[in-house]
Design a protein around this motif. Structure first.
Motif, PDB file in Angstrom:
ATOM      1  N   GLU A  26       0.985  -1.250  -0.121  1.00  0.00           N
ATOM      2  CA  GLU A  26      -0.024   0.022  -0.174  1.00  0.00           C
ATOM      3  C   GLU A  26       0.815   1.201   0.158  1.00  0.00           C
ATOM      4  O   GLU A  26       1.791   1.349   0.806  1.00  0.00           O
ATOM      5  N   MET A  27       0.584   2.252  -0.777  1.00  0.00           N
ATOM      6  CA  MET A  27       1.498   3.259  -1.136  1.00  0.00           C
ATOM      7  C   MET A  27       0.630   4.417  -1.570  1.00  0.00           C
ATOM      8  O   MET A  27      -0.393   4.270  -2.152  1.00  0.00           O
ATOM      9  N   GLY A  28       1.109   5.594  -1.664  1.00  0.00           N
ATOM     10  CA  GLY A  28       0.588   6.637  -2.313  1.00  0.00           C
ATOM     11  C   GLY A  28       1.664   7.360  -3.191  1.00  0.00           C
ATOM     12  O   GLY A  28       2.764   7.760  -2.617  1.00  0.00           O
ATOM     13  N   TRP A  29       1.437   8.085  -4.236  1.00  0.00           N
ATOM     14  CA  TRP A  29       2.259   9.205  -4.399  1.00  0.00           C
ATOM     15  C   TRP A  29       1.584  10.427  -5.007  1.00  0.00           C
ATOM     16  O   TRP A  29       0.172  10.357  -5.342  1.00  0.00           O
ATOM     17  N   VAL A  30       2.213  11.566  -5.396  1.00  0.00           N
ATOM     18  CA  VAL A  30       1.822  12.642  -5.860  1.00  0.00           C
ATOM     19  C   VAL A  30       2.270  13.039  -7.229  1.00  0.00           C
ATOM     20  O   VAL A  30       3.521  12.663  -7.439  1.00  0.00           O
ATOM     21  N   ASN A  31       1.674  13.092  -8.292  1.00  0.00           N
ATOM     22  CA  ASN A  31       2.013  13.573  -9.746  1.00  0.00           C
ATOM     23  C   ASN A  31       2.395  14.848 -10.008  1.00  0.00           C
ATOM     24  O   ASN A  31       1.674  15.687  -8.957  1.00  0.00           O
ATOM     25  N   THR A  32       3.153  15.295 -10.743  1.00  0.00           N
ATOM     26  CA  THR A  32       3.482  16.598 -10.902  1.00  0.00           C
ATOM     27  C   THR A  32       3.229  17.179 -12.310  1.00  0.00           C
ATOM     28  O   THR A  32       3.799  16.428 -13.386  1.00  0.00           O
ATOM     29  N   LEU A  33       2.617  18.293 -12.323  1.00  0.00           N
ATOM     30  CA  LEU A  33       2.454  18.995 -13.549  1.00  0.00           C
ATOM     31  C   LEU A  33       2.804  20.465 -13.388  1.00  0.00           C
ATOM     32  O   LEU A  33       2.936  21.118 -12.540  1.00  0.00           O
ATOM     33  N   GLU A  34       3.846  20.666 -14.473  1.00  0.00           N
ATOM     34  CA  GLU A  34       4.738  21.860 -14.847  1.00  0.00           C
ATOM     35  C   GLU A  34       4.131  22.629 -15.632  1.00  0.00           C
ATOM     36  O   GLU A  34       3.658  22.110 -16.655  1.00  0.00           O
ATOM     37  N   ILE A  35       3.517  23.950 -15.365  1.00  0.00           N
ATOM     38  CA  ILE A  35       2.881  24.907 -16.351  1.00  0.00           C
ATOM     39  C   ILE A  35       3.654  25.958 -16.663  1.00  0.00           C
ATOM     40  O   ILE A  35       4.192  26.501 -15.727  1.00  0.00           O
ATOM     41  N   GLU A  36       4.350  26.162 -17.868  1.00  0.00           N
ATOM     42  CA  GLU A  36       4.914  27.028 -18.438  1.00  0.00           C
ATOM     43  C   GLU A  36       4.046  28.165 -18.894  1.00  0.00           C
ATOM     44  O   GLU A  36       3.138  28.113 -20.002  1.00  0.00           O
ATOM     45  N   SER A  77      -3.878   9.567  -9.700  1.00  0.00           N
ATOM     46  CA  SER A  77      -4.348   9.565 -11.176  1.00  0.00           C
ATOM     47  C   SER A  77      -3.697  10.710 -12.104  1.00  0.00           C
ATOM     48  O   SER A  77      -2.916  11.301 -11.721  1.00  0.00           O
ATOM     49  N   THR A  78      -3.735  10.166 -13.438  1.00  0.00           N
ATOM     50  CA  THR A  78      -2.765  11.013 -14.396  1.00  0.00           C
ATOM     51  C   THR A  78      -4.020  11.454 -15.352  1.00  0.00           C
ATOM     52  O   THR A  78      -4.096  10.769 -16.480  1.00  0.00           O
ATOM     53  N   PRO A  79      -4.864  12.443 -14.776  1.00  0.00           N
ATOM     54  CA  PRO A  79      -6.089  12.833 -15.561  1.00  0.00           C
ATOM     55  C   PRO A  79      -5.636  13.592 -17.004  1.00  0.00           C
ATOM     56  O   PRO A  79      -4.439  14.390 -17.142  1.00  0.00           O
ATOM     57  N   THR A  80      -6.518  13.434 -18.118  1.00  0.00           N
ATOM     58  CA  THR A  80      -6.396  14.119 -19.220  1.00  0.00           C
ATOM     59  C   THR A  80      -7.706  13.852 -20.168  1.00  0.00           C
ATOM     60  O   THR A  80      -8.299  12.712 -19.919  1.00  0.00           O
ATOM     61  N   PRO A  81      -8.335  14.883 -20.473  1.00  0.00           N
ATOM     62  CA  PRO A  81      -7.807  16.205 -20.368  1.00  0.00           C
ATOM     63  C   PRO A  81      -7.975  16.904 -19.116  1.00  0.00           C
ATOM     64  O   PRO A  81      -8.835  16.354 -18.546  1.00  0.00           O
ATOM     65  N   PRO A 115       5.071   7.763  -9.370  1.00  0.00           N
ATOM     66  CA  PRO A 115       4.697   9.131  -9.678  1.00  0.00           C
ATOM     67  C   PRO A 115       5.016   9.421 -11.307  1.00  0.00           C
ATOM     68  O   PRO A 115       5.847   8.932 -11.820  1.00  0.00           O
ATOM     69  N   SER A 116       3.969  10.205 -11.779  1.00  0.00           N
ATOM     70  CA  SER A 116       4.375  10.441 -13.241  1.00  0.00           C
ATOM     71  C   SER A 116       4.339  12.126 -13.226  1.00  0.00           C
ATOM     72  O   SER A 116       4.232  12.789 -11.986  1.00  0.00           O
ATOM     73  N   ALA A 117       4.917  12.816 -14.393  1.00  0.00           N
ATOM     74  CA  ALA A 117       5.226  14.181 -14.652  1.00  0.00           C
ATOM     75  C   ALA A 117       4.736  14.570 -15.911  1.00  0.00           C
ATOM     76  O   ALA A 117       4.755  13.803 -16.760  1.00  0.00           O
TER      77      ALA A 117
END
Length: 124
Positions: A26-36, A77-81, A115-117
């Motif tokens: 059992e684990m958890g992570w936070v994905n990161t979105l960089e916005i330019e 999650s890795t949401p899109t759009p 994690p995803s980025a």
């Protein structure tokens, strides 16, 4: 124990650690979105993303004049759009765009996820 059984026991114990399916802890992570941001950023006080009306980004941080980092902790999650928004200090939306995200896993070999980025742009 006889000497003939010892090698068989060692092989059996060794193979037990290779059994599949692999149980993920059992684990958890936070994905990161960089916005330019592209354009004048003086009025931008917050950058966030929204998915199906749920917004994240109150804990976003400004990396430099044009770049913000938004942690995405929406159930790993890795949401899109997603909808990207730049807001003023008064909460007024300065710019907004709906965009697809091309997420990249930090460790593509991890069978249990991780994690995803991603990086996206927003014109002001």
């Amino acid at each position: 124990m006889s000497a003939a059984l010892l090698p068989a026991l060692v092989v059996t114990i060794g193979l037990a650690g290779c059994a599949y399916p692999r149980a993920c802890p059992e684990m958890g992570w936070v994905n990161t979105l960089e916005i330019e941001l592209a354009g004048p950023t003086d009025a931008v006080d917050l950058v966030r993303l929204c998915v199906d009306g749920e917004c994240a980004g109150l804990d976003s941080r400004q990396l430099d004049e044009n770049t913000w980092e938004v942690p995405v902790s929406m159930g790993m999650s890795t949401p899109t759009p997603v909808t990207i928004q730049a807001l003023s200090g008064e909460g007024v939306v300065i710019a907004e765009a709906v965009t697809d995200i091309d997420w990249t896993r930090a460790d593509a070999t991890d069978a249990c996820g991780g994690p995803s980025a991603a990086t996206v742009g927003l014109a002001l």
